[in-house]
Design a protein around this motif. Structure first.
Motif, PDB file in Angstrom:
ATOM      1  N   LEU A  29      28.438   8.105   1.044  1.00 43.14           N
ATOM      2  CA  LEU A  29      27.995   9.072   0.128  1.00 43.14           C
ATOM      3  C   LEU A  29      27.181  10.166   0.716  1.00 43.14           C
ATOM      4  CD1 LEU A  29      27.657  10.245  -2.455  1.00 43.14           C
ATOM      5  CD2 LEU A  29      25.583   8.871  -2.930  1.00 43.14           C
ATOM      6  N   HIS A  30      27.305  11.190   0.940  1.00 39.95           N
ATOM      7  CA  HIS A  30      26.385  12.334   1.712  1.00 39.95           C
ATOM      8  C   HIS A  30      26.112  13.395   0.519  1.00 39.95           C
ATOM      9  CE1 HIS A  30      25.018  15.135   4.590  1.00 39.95           C
ATOM     10  NE2 HIS A  30      25.697  16.163   4.052  1.00 39.95           N
ATOM     11  N   ILE A  31      24.780  13.849   0.186  1.00 38.02           N
ATOM     12  CA  ILE A  31      24.568  14.607  -0.614  1.00 38.02           C
ATOM     13  C   ILE A  31      23.891  15.713   0.095  1.00 38.02           C
ATOM     14  CG2 ILE A  31      23.303  15.174  -3.000  1.00 38.02           C
ATOM     15  CD1 ILE A  31      23.571  12.068  -3.408  1.00 38.02           C
ATOM     16  N   PRO A  32      24.410  17.037   0.295  1.00 36.10           N
ATOM     17  CA  PRO A  32      23.665  17.879   1.232  1.00 36.10           C
ATOM     18  C   PRO A  32      22.321  18.405   0.402  1.00 36.10           C
ATOM     19  CG  PRO A  32      26.015  18.410   1.122  1.00 36.10           C
ATOM     20  CD  PRO A  32      25.802  17.181   0.045  1.00 36.10           C
ATOM     21  N   GLY A  33      21.368  18.523   1.145  1.00 35.41           N
ATOM     22  CA  GLY A  33      19.765  18.945   0.794  1.00 35.41           C
ATOM     23  C   GLY A  33      19.294  17.696   0.246  1.00 35.41           C
ATOM     24  N   GLU A  34      19.887  16.397   0.017  1.00 30.63           N
ATOM     25  CA  GLU A  34      19.288  15.236  -0.539  1.00 30.63           C
ATOM     26  C   GLU A  34      19.403  14.210   0.564  1.00 30.63           C
ATOM     27  OE1 GLU A  34      18.100  14.812  -3.855  1.00 30.63           O
ATOM     28  OE2 GLU A  34      17.936  16.646  -4.304  1.00 30.63           O
ATOM     29  N   LEU A  35      20.443  13.724   0.667  1.00 31.89           N
ATOM     30  CA  LEU A  35      20.810  12.635   1.471  1.00 31.89           C
ATOM     31  C   LEU A  35      21.628  12.715   2.545  1.00 31.89           C
ATOM     32  CD1 LEU A  35      20.631   9.304   1.646  1.00 31.89           C
ATOM     33  CD2 LEU A  35      22.727   9.266   0.274  1.00 31.89           C
ATOM     34  N   PHE A  36      21.069  12.384   3.952  1.00 30.71           N
ATOM     35  CA  PHE A  36      22.020  12.758   4.981  1.00 30.71           C
ATOM     36  C   PHE A  36      23.029  11.649   5.088  1.00 30.71           C
ATOM     37  CE2 PHE A  36      22.489  12.234   9.718  1.00 30.71           C
ATOM     38  CZ  PHE A  36      23.428  13.435  10.073  1.00 30.71           C
ATOM     39  N   ARG A  37      22.436  10.435   5.270  1.00 31.25           N
ATOM     40  CA  ARG A  37      23.237   9.135   5.450  1.00 31.25           C
ATOM     41  C   ARG A  37      22.298   8.036   5.055  1.00 31.25           C
ATOM     42  NH1 ARG A  37      22.423   5.946  10.246  1.00 31.25           N
ATOM     43  NH2 ARG A  37      21.198   7.212  11.535  1.00 31.25           N
ATOM     44  N   TYR A  38      23.054   6.830   4.830  1.00 33.44           N
ATOM     45  CA  TYR A  38      22.195   5.574   4.703  1.00 33.44           C
ATOM     46  C   TYR A  38      23.142   4.402   5.427  1.00 33.44           C
ATOM     47  CZ  TYR A  38      25.574   4.882   0.738  1.00 33.44           C
ATOM     48  OH  TYR A  38      26.742   4.657  -0.064  1.00 33.44           O
ATOM     49  N   GLY A  39      22.285   3.430   5.407  1.00 34.21           N
ATOM     50  CA  GLY A  39      23.014   2.244   6.101  1.00 34.21           C
ATOM     51  C   GLY A  39      22.625   0.938   5.565  1.00 34.21           C
ATOM     52  N   GLN A  40      23.338   0.048   5.611  1.00 34.92           N
ATOM     53  CA  GLN A  40      23.073  -1.496   5.241  1.00 34.92           C
ATOM     54  C   GLN A  40      23.382  -2.356   6.418  1.00 34.92           C
ATOM     55  OE1 GLN A  40      22.723  -2.700   1.680  1.00 34.92           O
ATOM     56  NE2 GLN A  40      22.219  -4.256   2.991  1.00 34.92           N
ATOM     57  N   ASN A  41      22.217  -3.201   6.567  1.00 38.65           N
ATOM     58  CA  ASN A  41      22.297  -4.168   7.290  1.00 38.65           C
ATOM     59  C   ASN A  41      22.319  -5.401   6.549  1.00 38.65           C
ATOM     60  OD1 ASN A  41      22.561  -2.823   9.629  1.00 38.65           O
ATOM     61  ND2 ASN A  41      20.293  -2.779   9.832  1.00 38.65           N
ATOM     62  N   ILE A  42      23.363  -6.495   6.887  1.00 34.19           N
ATOM     63  CA  ILE A  42      23.245  -7.926   6.337  1.00 34.19           C
ATOM     64  C   ILE A  42      23.113  -8.900   7.300  1.00 34.19           C
ATOM     65  CG2 ILE A  42      24.489  -9.539   5.001  1.00 34.19           C
ATOM     66  CD1 ILE A  42      26.103  -7.029   3.936  1.00 34.19           C
ATOM     67  N   PHE A  43      21.812  -9.539   7.122  1.00 33.85           N
ATOM     68  CA  PHE A  43      21.280 -10.515   8.392  1.00 33.85           C
ATOM     69  C   PHE A  43      21.769 -11.808   7.472  1.00 33.85           C
ATOM     70  CE2 PHE A  43      18.767  -6.822   8.763  1.00 33.85           C
ATOM     71  CZ  PHE A  43      18.474  -6.584  10.003  1.00 33.85           C
ATOM     72  N   SER A  44      22.414 -12.774   8.343  1.00 37.08           N
ATOM     73  CA  SER A  44      22.630 -14.062   7.853  1.00 37.08           C
ATOM     74  C   SER A  44      21.813 -14.887   8.983  1.00 37.08           C
ATOM     75  CB  SER A  44      23.987 -14.455   7.745  1.00 37.08           C
ATOM     76  OG  SER A  44      24.248 -15.688   7.254  1.00 37.08           O
ATOM     77  N   GLY A  45      20.902 -15.778   8.397  1.00 40.34           N
ATOM     78  CA  GLY A  45      19.902 -16.609   9.423  1.00 40.34           C
ATOM     79  C   GLY A  45      19.688 -18.103   8.729  1.00 40.34           C
ATOM     80  N   ASN A  46      19.385 -18.792   9.802  1.00 40.14           N
ATOM     81  CA  ASN A  46      18.829 -20.089   9.553  1.00 40.14           C
ATOM     82  C   ASN A  46      17.519 -20.445   9.511  1.00 40.14           C
ATOM     83  OD1 ASN A  46      18.599 -20.092  12.218  1.00 40.14           O
ATOM     84  ND2 ASN A  46      19.772 -21.831  12.605  1.00 40.14           N
ATOM     85  N   VAL A  47      16.546 -19.548   8.941  1.00 47.16           N
ATOM     86  CA  VAL A  47      15.158 -19.509   8.552  1.00 47.16           C
ATOM     87  C   VAL A  47      15.009 -19.853   6.850  1.00 47.16           C
ATOM     88  CG1 VAL A  47      14.493 -18.117  10.450  1.00 47.16           C
ATOM     89  CG2 VAL A  47      14.853 -17.222   8.266  1.00 47.16           C
ATOM     90  N   THR A  48      13.946 -20.522   6.595  1.00 45.09           N
ATOM     91  CA  THR A  48      13.984 -20.628   5.209  1.00 45.09           C
ATOM     92  C   THR A  48      13.470 -19.562   4.506  1.00 45.09           C
ATOM     93  OG1 THR A  48      11.785 -21.503   5.329  1.00 45.09           O
ATOM     94  CG2 THR A  48      13.707 -23.136   5.930  1.00 45.09           C
ATOM     95  N   LEU A  49      13.664 -19.498   3.097  1.00 52.62           N
ATOM     96  CA  LEU A  49      13.056 -18.479   2.566  1.00 52.62           C
ATOM     97  C   LEU A  49      11.376 -18.676   2.195  1.00 52.62           C
ATOM     98  CD1 LEU A  49      13.875 -16.328   0.371  1.00 52.62           C
ATOM     99  CD2 LEU A  49      13.422 -17.695  -1.427  1.00 52.62           C
ATOM    100  N   GLU A  50      10.903 -19.816   2.501  1.00 54.32           N
ATOM    101  CA  GLU A  50       9.609 -19.892   2.717  1.00 54.32           C
ATOM    102  C   GLU A  50       8.836 -19.219   3.904  1.00 54.32           C
ATOM    103  OE1 GLU A  50      10.969 -22.619  -0.218  1.00 54.32           O
ATOM    104  OE2 GLU A  50      11.630 -22.519   1.804  1.00 54.32           O
TER     105      GLU A  50
END
Length: 192
Positions: free
Chosen positions: A91-112
């Protein structure tokens, strides 16, 4: 949002689905066992959800991300590991949003461990019945993350907006819809 969310993605990756062995019959392609692309010897569980291999392109397109923009980065940190895939929004909205990005990290650390690191910017929630944290750092404008507990550690969904002006994106929009993305991806391989 801490060290993990601040890491940038760098190089390109595969098609978004796991390959089968060339001499396997088609029926055997449903196997759920695969060697992780990064294995550490930290004694932590091996990561069984690879965001570059386990998220179908159709799901990404439906969520508003371009699968062709996929970028992969691996972070074997010695005492833990993260597999990361990044995607550009469509999605690109001139005058509002240039761009956006999503990173998805999958890791072996705990939620704690994640909560200990970012507890001051975290709010407890659930995604499909799994414990999770919503992370909003007001000092890191235009971004939001959700960390979801898995059997091997956590998966973090981190989104960043790049406004098309200097005012930024309203804070109410930083996390909008991110829980829906996490809810749609969670059933894929979080329990393996």
């Amino acid at each position: 949002m801490g060290l993990v969310v601040g890491i940038a993605v760098a190089s390109a990756c595969g098609s978004g689905s796991a390959a089968t062995e060339p001499d396997e019959p088609a029926e055997a392609a449903t196997s759920t066992t695969r060697t992780p692309r990064v294995v550490d010897d930290s004694g932590r569980p091996q990561i069984t959800f690879d965001p570059c291999l386990d998220i179908p392109d159709e799901l990404l397109i439906e969520a508003g991300y371009d699968p062709k923009s996929e970028e992969v980065t691996d972070y074997p940190m010695g005492s833990y590991t993260f597999l990361v895939c990044g995607y550009d929004g469509t999605l690109h909205i001139p005058g509002e949003l240039f761009r956006y990005g999503q990173n998805i990290f999958s890791g072996n650390v705990t939620l704690e461990e994640e909560q200990a690191k970012d507890g001051d910017i975290s709010t407890a929630t659930t995604i499909n019945g799994r414990r999770a944290l919503i992370e909003v750092d007001r000092n890191t404008k235009n971004s939001c993350a959700i960390a979801v507990e898995t059997t091997f550690g956590i998966v973090i969904f981190s989104r960043r907006y790049y406004a098309d002006h200097t005012r930024g994106v309203p804070q109410a929009a930083w996390c909008a819809g991110l829980d829906e993305l996490a809810t749609s991806i969670e059933p894929l391989r979080f329990s393996q």
